[in-house]
Design a protein around this motif. Structure first.
Motif, PDB file in Angstrom:
ATOM      1  N   MET A  64      43.014  38.243  22.582  1.00  0.00           N
ATOM      2  CA  MET A  64      42.356  38.729  23.794  1.00  0.00           C
ATOM      3  C   MET A  64      43.035  38.225  25.068  1.00  0.00           C
ATOM      4  SD  MET A  64      38.271  38.544  22.926  1.00  0.00           S
ATOM      5  CE  MET A  64      37.900  39.037  24.614  1.00  0.00           C
ATOM      6  N   LEU A  65      43.993  37.298  24.911  1.00  0.00           N
ATOM      7  CA  LEU A  65      44.652  36.719  26.077  1.00  0.00           C
ATOM      8  C   LEU A  65      45.754  37.635  26.574  1.00  0.00           C
ATOM      9  CD1 LEU A  65      44.932  33.013  24.840  1.00  0.00           C
ATOM     10  CD2 LEU A  65      43.051  34.111  26.079  1.00  0.00           C
ATOM     11  N   PRO A  66      46.034  37.640  27.900  1.00  0.00           N
ATOM     12  CA  PRO A  66      45.326  36.901  28.939  1.00  0.00           C
ATOM     13  C   PRO A  66      43.995  37.559  29.308  1.00  0.00           C
ATOM     14  CG  PRO A  66      47.051  38.210  29.933  1.00  0.00           C
ATOM     15  CD  PRO A  66      47.170  38.402  28.450  1.00  0.00           C
ATOM     16  N   LEU A  67      43.041  36.709  29.717  1.00  0.00           N
ATOM     17  CA  LEU A  67      41.712  37.187  30.058  1.00  0.00           C
ATOM     18  C   LEU A  67      41.705  37.749  31.470  1.00  0.00           C
ATOM     19  CD1 LEU A  67      39.721  34.116  28.700  1.00  0.00           C
ATOM     20  CD2 LEU A  67      40.074  36.305  27.546  1.00  0.00           C
ATOM     21  N   ALA A  68      40.983  38.830  31.644  1.00  0.00           N
ATOM     22  CA  ALA A  68      40.846  39.429  32.973  1.00  0.00           C
ATOM     23  C   ALA A  68      39.624  38.850  33.675  1.00  0.00           C
ATOM     24  CB  ALA A  68      40.704  40.939  32.847  1.00  0.00           C
ATOM     25  N   ARG A  69      39.737  38.660  34.961  1.00  0.00           N
ATOM     26  CA  ARG A  69      38.609  38.148  35.724  1.00  0.00           C
ATOM     27  C   ARG A  69      37.483  39.176  35.742  1.00  0.00           C
ATOM     28  NH1 ARG A  69      36.897  38.888  40.817  1.00  0.00           N
ATOM     29  NH2 ARG A  69      38.781  40.086  41.326  1.00  0.00           N
ATOM     30  N   PRO A  70      36.271  38.795  35.342  1.00  0.00           N
ATOM     31  CA  PRO A  70      35.164  39.764  35.347  1.00  0.00           C
ATOM     32  C   PRO A  70      34.781  40.136  36.771  1.00  0.00           C
ATOM     33  CG  PRO A  70      34.351  37.558  34.886  1.00  0.00           C
ATOM     34  CD  PRO A  70      35.841  37.468  34.890  1.00  0.00           C
ATOM     35  N   PRO A  71      34.296  41.347  36.969  1.00  0.00           N
ATOM     36  CA  PRO A  71      33.868  41.739  38.315  1.00  0.00           C
ATOM     37  C   PRO A  71      32.694  40.894  38.795  1.00  0.00           C
ATOM     38  CG  PRO A  71      33.165  43.355  36.683  1.00  0.00           C
ATOM     39  CD  PRO A  71      34.084  42.417  35.981  1.00  0.00           C
ATOM     40  N   ILE A  72      32.748  40.495  40.040  1.00  0.00           N
ATOM     41  CA  ILE A  72      31.688  39.651  40.593  1.00  0.00           C
ATOM     42  C   ILE A  72      30.511  40.537  40.988  1.00  0.00           C
ATOM     43  CG2 ILE A  72      31.081  38.027  42.419  1.00  0.00           C
ATOM     44  CD1 ILE A  72      33.962  37.156  42.499  1.00  0.00           C
ATOM     45  N   THR A  73      29.414  40.369  40.287  1.00  0.00           N
ATOM     46  CA  THR A  73      28.193  41.118  40.555  1.00  0.00           C
ATOM     47  C   THR A  73      27.081  40.159  40.963  1.00  0.00           C
ATOM     48  OG1 THR A  73      27.458  40.973  38.251  1.00  0.00           O
ATOM     49  CG2 THR A  73      28.856  42.859  38.845  1.00  0.00           C
ATOM     50  N   VAL A  74      25.990  40.722  41.430  1.00  0.00           N
ATOM     51  CA  VAL A  74      24.847  39.892  41.825  1.00  0.00           C
ATOM     52  C   VAL A  74      24.311  39.127  40.613  1.00  0.00           C
ATOM     53  CG1 VAL A  74      22.497  39.943  42.738  1.00  0.00           C
ATOM     54  CG2 VAL A  74      24.251  41.433  43.727  1.00  0.00           C
ATOM     55  N   THR A  75      24.267  39.795  39.466  1.00  0.00           N
ATOM     56  CA  THR A  75      23.772  39.141  38.251  1.00  0.00           C
ATOM     57  C   THR A  75      24.675  37.981  37.838  1.00  0.00           C
ATOM     58  OG1 THR A  75      22.817  41.231  37.477  1.00  0.00           O
ATOM     59  CG2 THR A  75      23.148  39.497  35.840  1.00  0.00           C
ATOM     60  N   LEU A  76      25.982  38.205  37.845  1.00  0.00           N
ATOM     61  CA  LEU A  76      26.933  37.155  37.477  1.00  0.00           C
ATOM     62  C   LEU A  76      26.830  35.970  38.429  1.00  0.00           C
ATOM     63  CD1 LEU A  76      29.362  36.400  35.607  1.00  0.00           C
ATOM     64  CD2 LEU A  76      30.835  37.352  37.392  1.00  0.00           C
TER      65      LEU A  76
END
Length: 442
Positions: free
Chosen positions: A350-362
């Motif tokens: 799975m590498l490299p990992l992508a930065r998850p989108p910044i949401t209100v929940t996160l």
């Protein structure tokens, strides 16, 4: 003149306290004369006390200026000398005897809650630099570590967080032991103005702040680049900024000479070059080996016993026990978490990992994890402190009326620090993630 003589002459120049004092003056820091500082402290009323800056130290708020000893008092009375030793725990420097200088605005940082030693009043004319270097020196203090490492483990990447802790323990332990072997005192005061005194009872060479300020950002980039997707330029900017801010802040505070800083930087690079290739092996052993907890605890205790016999009391001994206890607790916690399957590292494909989108929940979950996790950790630390100190006093028949004096006994300080921060580390890597999993915010 031979190369050896030239290097010795250069080292002698780099250790001169006059260079530290010159840097402080360049940044707008000057000592107040005895008479004006004492009179000024008496003249200030309650309406002016708010102007004094508050301490950035995690251990205690700084005293108000009117409560401080004037620069002419008997604080910091051991002169520094190149290559010479001085008893650990002795205050370094000489009483201030500077000529009159027009005071502008007065401030003092940090009081040593263990020794009662207080910083001197100083005239600070460049407040942006004052707060900038106060931030820089905090990047090597307990408050920063107790937030930084949990944030990595709980919110960013547990694998990177664990391995950063291993590197931090190695760097800080070797740095503290080296201080007690070389035994060079702090820069003399005067001419240096001691804006910080909490670590003044420790030796000076090398600077462990400079070591951690070098090792942590470099390790962050080494551990994350290729594992996460981001431009390498970010890391190449972060490393010199972080390292220079922490290092220069120690000269600004009057705690280290230029030679201490250079030695700390080079020593950290050497430790990384030797031990970084084994970090994966160490982390995997901590998680997967059947007897890892017993070996971890035994090894950290053995390292502690060796270092605790190097010298007499100073804050260095307690800090070393705290570092070793935290490292052992986090390593043992990672073993339990792995065995329970609470935190699973992503597979290599799975590498490299992508930065998850910044949401209100996160973002909300991250804030919630920090608030709940830090509250849990602070409660654990407070409970363990209240239990271990009286218990150690009772076992070793040491008076517990004055907690500060009781903590200076090795029989009290070492169990208190090691056990308390061992539980703090175990909570960070095991108990708190279990709570997150239980309430559904992991």
């Amino acid at each position: 003149m031979s190369l050896r003589q030239r290097l010795a002459r250069l080292a002698s120049r780099l250790q001169e306290p006059q260079k530290v004092a010159r840097f402080q003056q360049l940044c707008g820091v000057e000592a107040l004369p005895s008479d004006s500082s004492a009179a000024g402290a008496d003249r200030r009323g309650d309406d002016e006390e708010a102007e004094a800056p508050l301490t950035g130290d995690s251990r205690r708020r700084g005293p108000q200026p009117r409560d401080l000893q004037p620069p002419g008092s008997d604080l910091n009375q051991c002169p520094a000398k190149l290559g010479g030793g001085a008893p650990n725990g002795v205050r370094n420097g000489l009483p201030a005897e500077l000529g009159p200088a027009p005071p502008r605005r007065v401030g003092a940082l940090r009081r040593n809650s263990l020794t009662g030693e207080e910083g001197k009043l100083a005239s600070v004319s460049n407040w942006p630099l004052y707060y900038l270097f106060s931030l820089g020196t905090e990047l090597g203090n307990e408050l920063f570590y107790i937030i930084f490492f949990p944030f990595w483990i709980w919110n960013l990447d547990a694998l990177v967080g664990r391995r950063l802790v291993v590197i931090w323990v190695l760097v800080m332990y070797l740095g503290q032991c080296t201080k007690d072997i070389i035994r060079w005192p702090r820069p003399a005061s005067p001419p240096v103005v001691k804006l910080e005194v909490f670590y003044n009872s420790e030796y000076s060479m090398p600077s462990t702040h400079a070591m951690s300020g070098t090792a942590i950002p470099i390790s962050m980039i080494l551990l994350t680049y290729g594992r996460w997707q981001y431009p390498l330029t970010y890391g190449l900017i972060l490393i010199p900024c972080w390292c220079s801010l922490v290092s220069l802040s120690r000269i600004y505070m009057g705690m280290h000479s230029i030679l201490d800083i250079i030695a700390g930087f080079l020593y950290a690079i050497l430790i990384l070059a030797v031990f970084y290739p084994f970090i994966d092996l160490i982390d995997n052993f901590n998680q997967t080996h059947k007897y890892a907890p017993l070996i971890i605890i035994g090894l950290h205790l053995a390292l502690g016993i060796f270092s605790f016999t190097l010298d007499t009391w100073s804050t260095s001994r307690g800090d070393t026990a705290e570092i070793l206890g935290s490292g052992a607790g986090i390593a043992c916690g990672s073993h339990v978490v792995y065995s329970m399957g609470l935190v699973v590292d992503p597979p290599l494909d799975m590498l490299p990992l992508a930065r998850p989108p910044i949401t209100v929940t996160l973002f909300g979950k991250a804030i919630l994890r920090i608030l709940i996790g830090m509250a849990f950790v602070l409660v654990v630390r407070d409970i363990m402190k209240k239990v271990t100190i009286p218990l150690a006093c009772k076992i070793f028949n040491i008076p517990c009326d004055d907690i500060r004096k009781a903590r200076q006994h090795m029989e009290v300080e070492l169990p208190y620090r090691y056990i308390t921060y061992g539980m703090v580390g175990f909570s960070i890597s095991c108990l708190v993630p279990y709570v997150f999993s239980f309430i559904g915010i992991s």
